[in-house]
Enzyme design. Sequence first.
Site, PDB file in Angstrom:
ATOM      1  N   ASP A 377       0.823  -1.205   0.000  1.00 38.15           N
ATOM      2  CA  ASP A 377       0.000   0.000   0.000  1.00 38.15           C
ATOM      3  C   ASP A 377       0.863   1.263   0.000  1.00 38.15           C
ATOM      4  OD1 ASP A 377      -2.649   0.469  -0.287  1.00 38.15           O
ATOM      5  OD2 ASP A 377      -3.105   0.650   1.838  1.00 38.15           O
ATOM      6  N   ASP A 431      -9.074  -2.375   1.622  1.00 35.23           N
ATOM      7  CA  ASP A 431      -8.987  -1.799   2.961  1.00 35.23           C
ATOM      8  C   ASP A 431     -10.042  -2.370   3.892  1.00 35.23           C
ATOM      9  OD1 ASP A 431      -6.870  -0.142   2.191  1.00 35.23           O
ATOM     10  OD2 ASP A 431      -8.247   1.339   1.366  1.00 35.23           O
TER      11      ASP A 431
END
Length: 524
Positions: A377, A431
Amino acid sequence: MAIRSISPFSLYNGALFFVILLSIGSNFVSVLADGESMEDGSGAKYPGCSNEFRKVRVRIWLKGVEQPSELGINARFGRVLPVSQDYAVEMQILQANPLTSCSKLSPLESTNAIVLATRGDCTFLEKAKAAQSSGAAGLLLVNTNEDLEEMVCSANDTASDVNIPVVMVSSSVGNKIKDSLQKKARVDVMLYTPNKPGFDIGIPVLWILAVGCTVCAALWGEYISCDEDDPEDGDDGVVEIKVYGAIVFVVVASVSLIVLFYFMSSAILWVVLVLFAIAAIEGMHFVAVTLISRVFKRCGQMKVKLPLIGEQLVLTLIVLPICIIVSVCWAVNQDSPSAYVGQNTMGICLLITVLQLAQLPNVMVAAALLGCAFFYDIFWVFISPLFFKESVMITVAKGNENSGGPAIPMVLKVPRHFDAWYGYDMIGFGDILFPGLLVAFSFRYDKIRNKGWSNSYFLWLSIGYACGLTLTYVALFLMNGHGQPALLYLVPCTLGLILILGAKRRELKDLWSFKAKRSDDFCP
């Protein structure tokens, strides 16, 4: 743990896996409407040529009928446009003659008008001076492509004395206005540069959706695990993630992200949308059948034998066509203002389904998966611009802005109702999926180890996820809406939390190497 088969139609499983993989590609929290400033520090600045580059909202009326608002950018020079709509510049648009506005224009029909000119043959400043000297009250410049380029002062320009507003619009917007003017139609325009609000109601709504989806997906296992009449008890369809699988999954996702970055096109985006719609049928079917079967137990037991596909639930034959209709209607109307409602509904059902299909066996695998995703990420949001000149993840997630076609649908999103620039607050599926796998594991672990709320891991990880998401939105606000790698905050608040709690309770060794047995089913 006996989990009912996700769907009798395995046709969807390939699309489901593909959507899971691409979900990581939009794995960030963002505001899909950046700040009002477009300033990057480029271009010479000196008195009369020092305006900040800002987005300009261009509202157009054709024969008195308002058209969809367009986007423009102001020049480094000229009059500064107002922020409030109450003081916006409102004028009629007239076509410049000559169209390039590189020399004195032919007499204008009105002195209170903005002239439309095309780019080329002279500098931006020369065009503005020619328009101003001819009595124009403003200059609307049409670019040669769909980009909005910064109109700066060149090295040979002297201090600007231009005091009319100068705004650039894209070629498609300019050509639409030009075509109307050539047909002798009246075109009016309103120009202003509204500020983006620091807070919008969409943020708490999205927070509730993400946290609620994560918690509900973990609790869902208790509803689908207690099917005493399930004849397929030995084949529950659950995929248990391994350490090597976690690492390979993230590597493959990175490759997919790069492919999308370099080869993004309208055709590819439509393929992704169709695969999402197919996988969402699976998700909606699974959630609907599970809920109905739980409330009306007989509905989950009635079956019928059909040619070719064999014995199926009657409930499936009723629910599945409805899910297909919903998915097709959303795909056909995915660009409508209310399409986000259908997308969120389909996405949440899909996330719940995936979190039943895939499970973490212990914290060791969770550390491998979330650890890799943590650095994945950060790299693709923050570090990738050093190698690719722009953030790969954010570019892919906003791919339709440059390549046309639909937006990538693997996000939950809520419109920014109080933002003059509209846009969306959104969170990528990854997420929710990554932390959700760990939250779901903590719930199963608590049940199998007979833990109460006082010494629960599930309760604390749910709170940790909520706190991590809150930190993400705080960072989003501080970074002026720039997309944030949410796992930067979510992983420490979930994985870090369970490691700390496990060590404090002297249960980390059990958590690290935990292995549930089929006899550990937590059904009442």
